[in-house]
Design an enzyme around this catalytic site. Structure first.
Site, short mmCIF file in Angstrom:
data_model
loop_
_atom_site.label_atom_id
_atom_site.label_comp_id
_atom_site.label_asym_id
_atom_site.label_seq_id
_atom_site.Cartn_x
_atom_site.Cartn_y
_atom_site.Cartn_z
NE ARG A 149 -72.50 -9.27 6.85
CZ ARG A 149 -73.02 -9.91 5.81
NH1 ARG A 149 -72.80 -11.22 5.67
NH2 ARG A 149 -73.76 -9.31 4.93
CB THR A 153 -64.76 -7.05 3.30
OG1 THR A 153 -64.94 -6.81 4.72
CG2 THR A 153 -63.92 -5.94 2.71
CG ASP A 247 -78.89 -4.98 8.78
OD1 ASP A 247 -79.23 -5.23 9.96
OD2 ASP A 247 -77.75 -4.59 8.48
CG ASP A 250 -79.81 -1.53 9.62
OD1 ASP A 250 -79.18 -1.38 10.68
OD2 ASP A 250 -79.33 -1.30 8.50
C1 PRP Z 1 -75.44 -9.41 11.24
C2 PRP Z 1 -76.04 -10.57 11.98
C3 PRP Z 1 -74.85 -11.44 12.24
C4 PRP Z 1 -74.02 -11.25 10.99
C5 PRP Z 1 -74.23 -12.40 10.06
O1 PRP Z 1 -74.88 -8.50 12.11
O2 PRP Z 1 -76.73 -10.20 13.13
O3 PRP Z 1 -74.13 -11.08 13.39
O4 PRP Z 1 -74.48 -10.03 10.39
O5 PRP Z 1 -73.37 -12.34 8.98
P1 PRP Z 1 -72.16 -13.35 8.79
O6 PRP Z 1 -72.68 -14.71 9.07
O7 PRP Z 1 -71.77 -13.19 7.34
O8 PRP Z 1 -71.05 -12.94 9.70
P2 PRP Z 1 -74.20 -7.12 11.63
O9 PRP Z 1 -72.71 -7.26 11.63
O10 PRP Z 1 -74.82 -6.65 10.36
O11 PRP Z 1 -74.52 -6.15 12.81
P3 PRP Z 1 -75.89 -5.78 13.56
O12 PRP Z 1 -76.07 -6.85 14.58
O13 PRP Z 1 -75.58 -4.46 14.16
O14 PRP Z 1 -77.00 -5.73 12.56
N1 URA Z 2 -76.97 -9.80 8.43
C1 URA Z 2 -78.29 -9.62 8.31
O1 URA Z 2 -78.93 -8.99 9.16
N2 URA Z 2 -78.89 -10.14 7.22
C2 URA Z 2 -78.25 -10.82 6.27
O2 URA Z 2 -78.87 -11.29 5.31
C3 URA Z 2 -76.86 -11.00 6.42
C4 URA Z 2 -76.25 -10.47 7.51
#
Ligand code: PRP
Ligand code: URA
Length: 255
Positions: A149, A153, A247, A250
């Site tokens: 993500r 944005t 997150d 993270d």
């Molecule tokens: C997070 C999470 C989802 C997404 C959710 O991943 O694990 O994949 O955000 O958000 P959305 O419903 O608005 O798309 P992120 O892209 O932060 O990557 P990560 O898995 O590396 O933490």
């Molecule tokens: N991804 C996450 O890990 N947490 C949130 O709240 C939204 C997106």
């Protein structure tokens, strides 16, 4: 990045004592039928309270003893919730009759799973759910879809997909702990559909959803099933789930 402000959750607490508390979060009231939510037991709320607690993360960063560290607690507690999700997911797979004989020589009319499955994790956070699936299904094939993500944005970007060759013949357990806007999940679902997976054979397993993200996904794909441990209150201005847990990727992977 995680939300900076501590948000106050307006959650009514379950009764204390030994009563069974199978509440549904109030945000579930208007969810589509294909959005299933785990029973809101005290145990589940206690586990979620551990992984939501920002101090769990803070202490993790200074800990030097892996097994007793809060980081371990974050991952091991997440793993317990993930296990509940996987077990519930398996409840939705078809079975066929199977007669077995018990050690007492008595026939038992049981069932056995029918059809093949695979897991697909939405990287990176979804990888945290793979072990829970493997615990239940030892030799399961696991595909990967890397979607990130955009931090500004909140738009998802697809980088990579590697899926089992015969995925179109399998039930597919799609794994991602967080569903916020739903953008990442929908992009992953599109990849599965492009690879011939039938919508009705997709089970999306998820720890925490926003009501709006969950509704968007379930209404766009009415034949798939989502199973989530908890539906939170909504999204903040950065499209983070509130009260949420920050997150997940993270915090789980300590980056
Ligand atoms: C997070 C999470 C989802 C997404 C959710 O991943 O694990 O994949 O955000 O958000 P959305 O419903 O608005 O798309 P992120 O892209 O932060 O990557 P990560 O898995 O590396 O933490
Ligand atoms: N991804 C996450 O890990 N947490 C949130 O709240 C939204 C997106």
């Amino acid at each position: 990045t995680s939300p900076t402000n501590a948000t106050k959750a307006t959650m009514s607490l379950p009764a204390s004592g030994l009563q069974a508390t199978h509440r549904r979060p109030s945000s579930c009231a208007t969810l589509p039928k294909n959005a299933l939510v785990l029973p809101a037991t005290n145990q589940l709320i206690a586990l979620l309270s551990i992984i939501r607690n920002r101090d769990t993360q803070r202490q993790a960063l200074v800990s030097k003893t892996p097994l007793s560290s809060p980081r371990y607690r974050l991952s091991s507690t997440s793993d317990r919730i993930i296990r509940l999700l996987v077990e519930e997911g398996l409840n939705h797979l078809p079975v066929k009759p199977q007669t077995i004989t018990t050690p007492l020589g008595i026939e038992y009319e049981g069932v056995t799973f029918e059809g093949k499955i695979c897991g697909v994790s939405i990287m990176r956070a979804g990888e945290a759910m793979e072990a829970g699936l493997r615990d239940c299904c030892r030799s399961v094939r696991i595909g990967k879809i890397l979607i990130q993500r955009d931090e500004e944005t909140a738009q998802p970007k697809l980088f990579y997909a590697k899926l089992p060759e015969d995925i179109s013949t399998r039930y597919c357990l799609l794994l991602d702990p967080m569903l916020a806007t739903g953008g990442s999940a929908m992009q992953a679902i599109e990849v599965l559909l492009e690879h011939g997976v039938k919508e009705e054979k997709i089970l999306f397993l998820n720890l925490i959803s926003s009501p709006e993200g969950l509704k968007t996904v379930c209404e766009k794909y009415p034949k798939l099933t989502t199973i989530t441990a908890w539906v939170d209150e909504g999204l903040d201005e950065k499209r983070f789930i509130v009260p949420g847990l920050g997150d997940f990727g993270d915090r789980y992977f300590l980056t």
